[in-house]
Design a protein around this motif. Structure first.
Motif, mmCIF file in Angstrom:
data_model
loop_
_atom_site.group_PDB
_atom_site.id
_atom_site.type_symbol
_atom_site.label_atom_id
_atom_site.label_comp_id
_atom_site.label_asym_id
_atom_site.label_seq_id
_atom_site.Cartn_x
_atom_site.Cartn_y
_atom_site.Cartn_z
ATOM 1 N N PRO A 162 15.817 -36.451 -20.200
ATOM 2 C CA PRO A 162 15.279 -37.201 -19.064
ATOM 3 C C PRO A 162 15.922 -38.566 -18.874
ATOM 4 O O PRO A 162 15.573 -39.276 -17.929
ATOM 5 C CB PRO A 162 13.793 -37.347 -19.436
ATOM 6 C CG PRO A 162 13.788 -37.359 -20.931
ATOM 7 C CD PRO A 162 14.901 -36.431 -21.348
ATOM 8 N N ALA A 163 16.832 -38.966 -19.756
ATOM 9 C CA ALA A 163 17.578 -40.225 -19.620
ATOM 10 C C ALA A 163 19.017 -39.920 -20.022
ATOM 11 O O ALA A 163 19.527 -40.431 -21.012
ATOM 12 C CB ALA A 163 16.967 -41.317 -20.498
ATOM 13 N N CYS A 164 19.698 -39.066 -19.241
ATOM 14 C CA CYS A 164 20.870 -38.350 -19.753
ATOM 15 C C CYS A 164 22.151 -39.168 -19.818
ATOM 16 O O CYS A 164 23.120 -38.728 -20.440
ATOM 17 C CB CYS A 164 21.110 -37.077 -18.940
ATOM 18 S SG CYS A 164 21.715 -37.348 -17.261
ATOM 19 N N SER A 221 12.562 -40.902 -14.503
ATOM 20 C CA SER A 221 11.857 -39.743 -15.055
ATOM 21 C C SER A 221 10.391 -40.039 -15.330
ATOM 22 O O SER A 221 9.553 -39.130 -15.320
ATOM 23 C CB SER A 221 12.545 -39.283 -16.349
ATOM 24 O OG SER A 221 13.783 -38.666 -16.076
ATOM 25 N N LEU A 222 10.056 -41.304 -15.584
ATOM 26 C CA LEU A 222 8.670 -41.647 -15.892
ATOM 27 C C LEU A 222 7.783 -41.673 -14.651
ATOM 28 O O LEU A 222 6.564 -41.796 -14.762
ATOM 29 C CB LEU A 222 8.603 -43.016 -16.583
ATOM 30 C CG LEU A 222 9.203 -43.106 -17.984
ATOM 31 C CD1 LEU A 222 9.058 -44.524 -18.532
ATOM 32 C CD2 LEU A 222 8.529 -42.111 -18.923
ATOM 33 N N THR A 245 6.942 -48.554 -14.241
ATOM 34 C CA THR A 245 6.019 -48.435 -13.117
ATOM 35 C C THR A 245 5.913 -46.980 -12.708
ATOM 36 O O THR A 245 6.778 -46.168 -13.004
ATOM 37 C CB THR A 245 6.507 -49.241 -11.900
ATOM 38 O OG1 THR A 245 7.809 -48.801 -11.546
ATOM 39 C CG2 THR A 245 6.534 -50.728 -12.210
ATOM 40 N N GLN A 246 4.838 -46.668 -12.021
ATOM 41 C CA GLN A 246 4.630 -45.333 -11.483
ATOM 42 C C GLN A 246 4.715 -45.374 -9.967
ATOM 43 O O GLN A 246 4.459 -46.404 -9.348
ATOM 44 C CB GLN A 246 3.249 -44.791 -11.884
ATOM 45 C CG GLN A 246 3.139 -44.480 -13.368
ATOM 46 C CD GLN A 246 1.752 -43.963 -13.691
ATOM 47 O OE1 GLN A 246 0.771 -44.591 -13.346
ATOM 48 N NE2 GLN A 246 1.675 -42.834 -14.349
ATOM 49 N N ALA A 280 4.955 -44.757 -22.941
ATOM 50 C CA ALA A 280 5.076 -43.847 -21.799
ATOM 51 C C ALA A 280 6.154 -42.792 -22.055
ATOM 52 O O ALA A 280 5.955 -41.609 -21.751
ATOM 53 C CB ALA A 280 5.392 -44.645 -20.535
ATOM 54 N N TRP A 281 7.295 -43.201 -22.614
ATOM 55 C CA TRP A 281 8.370 -42.247 -22.886
ATOM 56 C C TRP A 281 7.924 -41.169 -23.877
ATOM 57 O O TRP A 281 8.188 -39.978 -23.682
ATOM 58 C CB TRP A 281 9.595 -42.971 -23.431
ATOM 59 C CG TRP A 281 10.525 -43.482 -22.382
ATOM 60 C CD1 TRP A 281 10.832 -44.787 -22.096
ATOM 61 C CD2 TRP A 281 11.290 -42.694 -21.461
ATOM 62 N NE1 TRP A 281 11.723 -44.857 -21.052
ATOM 63 C CE2 TRP A 281 12.031 -43.588 -20.639
ATOM 64 C CE3 TRP A 281 11.423 -41.333 -21.233
ATOM 65 C CZ2 TRP A 281 12.889 -43.156 -19.631
ATOM 66 C CZ3 TRP A 281 12.268 -40.891 -20.226
ATOM 67 C CH2 TRP A 281 12.993 -41.793 -19.447
#
Length: 484
Positions: A162-164, A221-222, A245-246, A280-281
């Motif tokens: 997700p953080a490629c 991704s978050l 943040t969302q 969160a990650w």
């Protein structure tokens, strides 16, 4: 690639970097490597190809710059940049005046070799170093081998990063399985990167190597849960992320007033505060796992050892549901350009004995490996790296603990080693206030040097916790100001 050719390419890149910034020059070289593999045959008349570019007549005018730009515009993977206004930013690195000689030399050098892997790897290392100040570095090759080896992906697995970044962990996953099955793997590889230029580099990196992967459009991704489960999740998120943040329409942070919003399934007990991107990650990754999935990711030491309420409650929950499989304390400065001490976490949805993943039932247990001193110096440099020997030692320890055979041989019996590894019960960890810091369990033998290092580590942790408190207070103050 012959060493002589490699040196020449590096020299031409250095010359190119004198007329354009280093990041753009390196991305331009990666683009040329991509062109040499992606545009050999014209799909229809008038389409610029690599062969056409090679055949351009010699000259010192702008023709070669225009030809390179034309090829790049036509063939580079199209990436939508959500952070830029429409048409305001181009992801095509445009060669400036004065670059003609270097461009022509690079094109001829690339065109004369069939082996571009070594050059591509060096380009990615250069780009990682150039972007390090913004914490947008890539996972080093030996760290990628360690992470993938700890995850043990199999053919037909669904793999997510997700953080490629440049896609290095996806490339290593493909190579790992291919070496074991002897055929081209039938894996599903997927990645997402926040930064649009880096997302484009990831697509080119995988394409040049002939690896099929789905690099999603750039994004955070978050922002929302993964829509489908994965057998393997690999991640090297930023260790210095100040907040997160969302998107609008998801659960709020903290207790800000407002209308009710849908609950986010990633945090069933409490929403991570804005100051806790690490929390969160971890929960995002755990939620993305299939019922028998495994994840390997990097986290700063403070997440494993902090006595603050949020990370401590998170560790308690992870242990309560028996998700933590292994935590490895890494040497400093071997996983990127951050100075922050970090650990490698392995979480597993099913730690029972399973074919291919281990013959020993490790439910209710966690393995700690203290690899703080498992590094080697990079020759002619002050930099450090894990190196093949230390990577293999860590993986063999983990394999023995799992009861997993290596290279077709019988599994090696596991036993704790003072100062290196220790297997602990969840109950013992709970008695230690849920600390997951390997140096607290796999303790080195007594001595003045160890005592000094322990004291320094404790002071670093205390200072980091104070910085965390300051960041949390800063964010709360900003939230309060927004409501005035």
């Amino acid at each position: 690639m012959p060493d002589e050719m490699f040196v020449k390419v590096r020299q031409h890149l250095t010359q190119l970097s004198r007329v354009m910034n280093t990041i753009d020059a390196t991305r331009l070289l990666i683009g040329l490597l991509y062109l040499s593999r992606a545009s050999r045959v014209a799909s229809d008349p008038g389409v610029p190809t690599w062969s056409w570019l090679l055949s351009q007549p010699a000259g010192r005018g702008p023709e070669i710059r225009a030809a390179v730009t034309k090829c790049l515009v036509h063939h580079l993977p199209a990436i939508e940049d959500p952070a830029a206004e429409a048409g305001a930013v181009s992801l095509v690195p445009v060669p400036p005046p004065g670059s003609e000689k270097s461009l022509r030399a690079l094109i001829q050098a690339i065109g004369s070799t069939q082996q571009v892997g070594t050059l591509l790897d060096q380009c990615l290392r250069d780009l990682s170093a150039a972007q390090a100040d913004g914490s947008n570095y890539f996972t080093p090759e030996d760290m990628a081998r360690l992470m993938v080896g700890a995850a043990v992906p199999h053919d037909r697995h669904r793999v997510l990063d997700p953080a490629c970044g440049s896609g290095g962990l996806l490339v290593e996953s493909h190579c790992y399985v291919r070496e074991r099955v002897g055929l081209n793997p039938t894996m599903s590889l997927r990645g997402r990167e926040l930064h649009a230029p880096t997302s484009q580099v990831a697509r080119m990196n995988l394409s040049v190597r002939g690896i099929e992967a789905d690099i999603l459009p750039p994004g955070d991704s978050l922002a929302q849960p993964e829509p489908e489960p994965y057998d393997i999740v690999l991640a090297n998120p930023s260790l210095n992320q100040r907040d997160w943040t969302q998107e609008e329409g998801t659960q709020q942070h903290g207790s800000r007033p407002g209308p009710p919003v849908p609950l986010d399934p990633r945090w069933p007990e409490e929403t991570p505060p804005r100051s806790s991107a690490d929390s969160a990650w971890i929960q995002h990754i755990a939620h993305a796992l299939a019922p028998a999935g495994r994840a390997v990711f990097l986290m700063a030491d403070r997440v494993a050892a902090s006595r603050q309420a949020v990370p401590k409650r998170l560790r308690e929950r992870l242990l309560r549901i028996d998700l933590v499989e292994c935590v490895i304390a890494l040497p400093l400065r071997v996983y990127g350009h951050s100075q922050a001490p970090a650990c490698l976490w392995v979480i597993n949805k099913d730690k029972s004995a399973r074919p291919g993943w281990g013959a020993l039932d490790r439910r209710g247990q966690v393995l700690f490996i203290n690899a703080r001193r498992a590094f080697e110096q990079v020759p002619q440099s002050r930099a450090r790296r894990l190196g093949d020997k230390n990577t293999a030692l860590i993986l063999s320890t983990l394999a023995a603990w799992r009861g997993l055979p290596e290279d077709g041989a019988a599994a090696t019996p596991y036993s704790d080693t003072v100062g290196w590894s220790r297997s602990c019960s969840v109950k013992e960890i709970a008695d230690r206030e849920y600390s997951l810091m390997p140096t607290s369990y796999a303790v080195e033998p007594p001595g003045p040097e160890r005592d000094t290092r322990n004291r320094i580590d404790q002071l670093k942790l205390e200072l980091t916790e104070q910085f965390d408190r300051m960041r949390a207070l800063e964010l709360r103050l900003l939230d309060a100001l927004e409501e005035i």
